[in-house]
Design an enzyme around this catalytic site. Structure first.
Site, PDB file in Angstrom:
ATOM      1  N   HIS A 186       0.827  -1.212   0.000  1.00 45.73           N
ATOM      2  CA  HIS A 186       0.000   0.000   0.000  1.00 45.73           C
ATOM      3  C   HIS A 186       0.866   1.267   0.000  1.00 45.73           C
ATOM      4  CE1 HIS A 186      -3.623  -2.404   1.032  1.00 45.73           C
ATOM      5  NE2 HIS A 186      -2.772  -3.106   1.759  1.00 45.73           N
ATOM      6  N   SER A 316      15.695  18.531 -16.943  1.00 45.55           N
ATOM      7  CA  SER A 316      14.859  19.721 -16.812  1.00 45.55           C
ATOM      8  C   SER A 316      15.453  20.868 -17.605  1.00 45.55           C
ATOM      9  CB  SER A 316      14.725  20.125 -15.345  1.00 45.55           C
ATOM     10  OG  SER A 316      14.022  21.346 -15.216  1.00 45.55           O
ATOM     11  N   LYS A 322      19.143  18.241 -12.655  1.00 48.15           N
ATOM     12  CA  LYS A 322      18.071  17.264 -12.474  1.00 48.15           C
ATOM     13  C   LYS A 322      18.199  16.150 -13.515  1.00 48.15           C
ATOM     14  CE  LYS A 322      13.120  17.250 -11.412  1.00 48.15           C
ATOM     15  NZ  LYS A 322      12.651  16.104 -12.179  1.00 48.15           N
ATOM     16  N   GLU A 329      10.010   5.750 -17.733  1.00 48.18           N
ATOM     17  CA  GLU A 329       8.870   6.542 -18.184  1.00 48.18           C
ATOM     18  C   GLU A 329       8.464   6.163 -19.598  1.00 48.18           C
ATOM     19  OE1 GLU A 329       9.827  10.526 -15.486  1.00 48.18           O
ATOM     20  OE2 GLU A 329      10.282  10.526 -17.626  1.00 48.18           O
TER      21      GLU A 329
END
Length: 463
Positions: A186, A316, A322, A329
């Protein structure tokens, strides 16, 4: 551009002079300016295999003149090799039987065969219907091409890609066998596992995906060829399809066979629906794996940060330094596309009417797109991500040692209710489970240290 004029049953058609396709294909180009999506390499390869094998058998059995049969076979082999892919110009969204694409293949092969015999494009010395399409119909050729192309792409591209990914995940599982970390259910802290155990799950998912795909291949190997127009086999000589399919099997090495029931093979597309379902399952597995990798690598300072993914590109346009998990993805997006393709295939499969399904071009395109996407995504995930994953064992250990769920190991000694009290006190006070148990006088330090051995918790049983 120069043009030639061809006539068909509907009148005259203007066609680029050097195009190998003919009037029927040109009409379809004009009728279906829909998506710019074209059938890919495997489908065109399958059409060439069918047409060339049919010509060889027709020539050997005396149904076609030997010279024409030989030229058709040679032209079809060139189609198989990819030499004439630019001549397959039709949109995927077309007549539901795929007649336009079958005719496209017939015209390209007929005109190329005419050239090989010393003739010219459009002279009809080799006829697209009478010669190239002998003993066939679009209604049995297109479903046959769907099955053969999907079975070949699965065997040659997808299964090797998934197998290699499974092996890479198994290697990471072995590498990370001693890295103890928090389990999570969870998205909340749970009892400890090893990073190796988590990666063993991913490897098993891929291995099971391979098994599921192998299980659908026998149904894809069953071919509709021989049913011709409606499944009765009209205009096909007795035994012709069986001989053609036997030749196709010999040429490919695949266990291809004629359909037991030609009416089912042409009217229903259940094998394609089932194969797409297996692809969807693989997509779901890949999504789960890729999403877990994103979570495990999140950070680097404020996330989980238990693994490090290879840094591939700046992440980024505004935040310097970053780096994003770009490969996982990508895999998640591929999975979404495959799941969408499956929905369309399922709906297409439901739309068989009487003796024919009229969603075949879309179904064939989606099925082959899904196979291709999964093949590329799995290979890229392995090469650019999984092979280079590193564990941050120190951070994983630090996180698991602050995990309140380790109190679960005390249940056999102090009971669930008292364990819950310990966990709540530890959480409220910011102390460890060990400190609270000792302060409450529930266990001696030596016994407690034995029970709270985090590595042993990953091995199961009562501590």
């Amino acid at each position: 551009m120069r043009f030639r004029i061809e006539k068909d049953s509907m009148g005259e058609v203007e066609i680029p002079s050097d195009a190998l396709y003919g009037a029927s294909t040109r009409r379809a180009v004009e009728n279906f300016p829909i998506s710019d999506r074209r059938f890919g390499r495997w489908f065109i390869w399958a059409l060439g295999l069918i047409k060339g094998s049919a010509a060889q058998v027709a020539g050997a059995e005396g149904h076609l003149p030997a010279g024409i049969a030989s030229a058709v076979s040679q032209a079809a082999d060139e189609v198989m090799s990819g030499l004439w892919d630019d001549q397959f110009v039709l949109d995927v969204f077309q007549t539901g039987s795929g007649t336009s694409t079958n005719t496209n293949a017939n015209e390209v092969i007929a005109n190329r065969a005419a050239q090989l015999l010393g003739g010219s494009i459009g002279d009809r010395s080799v006829h697209p219907n009478d010669h190239v399409n002998f003993g066939q119909s679009s209604n049995d050729v297109i479903p046959t091409a769907m099955h053969v192309a999907a079975a070949a792409a699965t065997r040659e591209d997808l299964l090797p890609a998934l197998g290699a990914l499974a092996r890479s995940l198994e290697e990471r599982s072995a590498d990370f066998g001693d890295v103890v970390k928090s389990g999570r259910t969870h998205l909340m802290d749970a009892t400890p596992v090893t990073l190796g155990q988590e990666f063993s799950s991913y490897a098993a998912q891929m291995a099971k995906g391979v098994e599921r795909l192998v299980a659908v291949l026998p149904d894809l190997d069953e071919l509709a060829l021989g049913g011709t127009a409606v499944g009765t086999g009209i205009n096909a000589p007795d035994g012709f399809a069986a001989s053609v399919i036997g030749l196709m099997a010999g040429r490919t090495g695949y266990p291809l066979r004629e359909a037991a029931n030609h009416f089912e093979a042409q009217a229903g597309k259940d094998a394609v629906v089932m194969a797409s379902g297996a692809l969807k399952t693989v997509a779901v597995s890949l999504f789960k794996i890729a999403n877990d990798l994103r979570w495990l690598a999140s950070g680097p300072r404020t996330g989980l940060g238990e693994i490090r993914l290879p840094a591939l590109q700046p992440g980024s346009s505004i935040m310097p330094g970053k780096v994003n998990p770009v490969i996982p993805e990508m895999v998640c997006q591929v999975a979404a596309q495959v799941i969408g393709n499956d929905s369309a295939i399922a709906w297409g499969g439901a739309n068989g009417n009487f003796e024919l399904n009229v969603m075949m071009p879309m179904m064939a395109h989606n099925l082959l797109e899904s196979i291709g996407l999964l093949s590329s995504a799995a290979s890229t995930l392995r090469e650019r991500c999984v092979d280079g994953i590193e564990a941050d064992a120190v951070r994983a250990r630090r996180l698991v040692e602050s995990n309140l769920a380790v109190v679960t190991a005390l249940n056999p000694r102090i009971g669930y209710d008292l364990g819950a009290k310990v966990a709540k006190e530890a959480h409220a006070s910011g102390r460890t489970i060990r400190d609270v148990v000792l302060d409450m006088g529930l266990m001696e330090a030596e016994e407690l240290d034995q029970v709270l051995d985090i590595k042993r918790m990953t091995e199961g049983g009562i501590l």
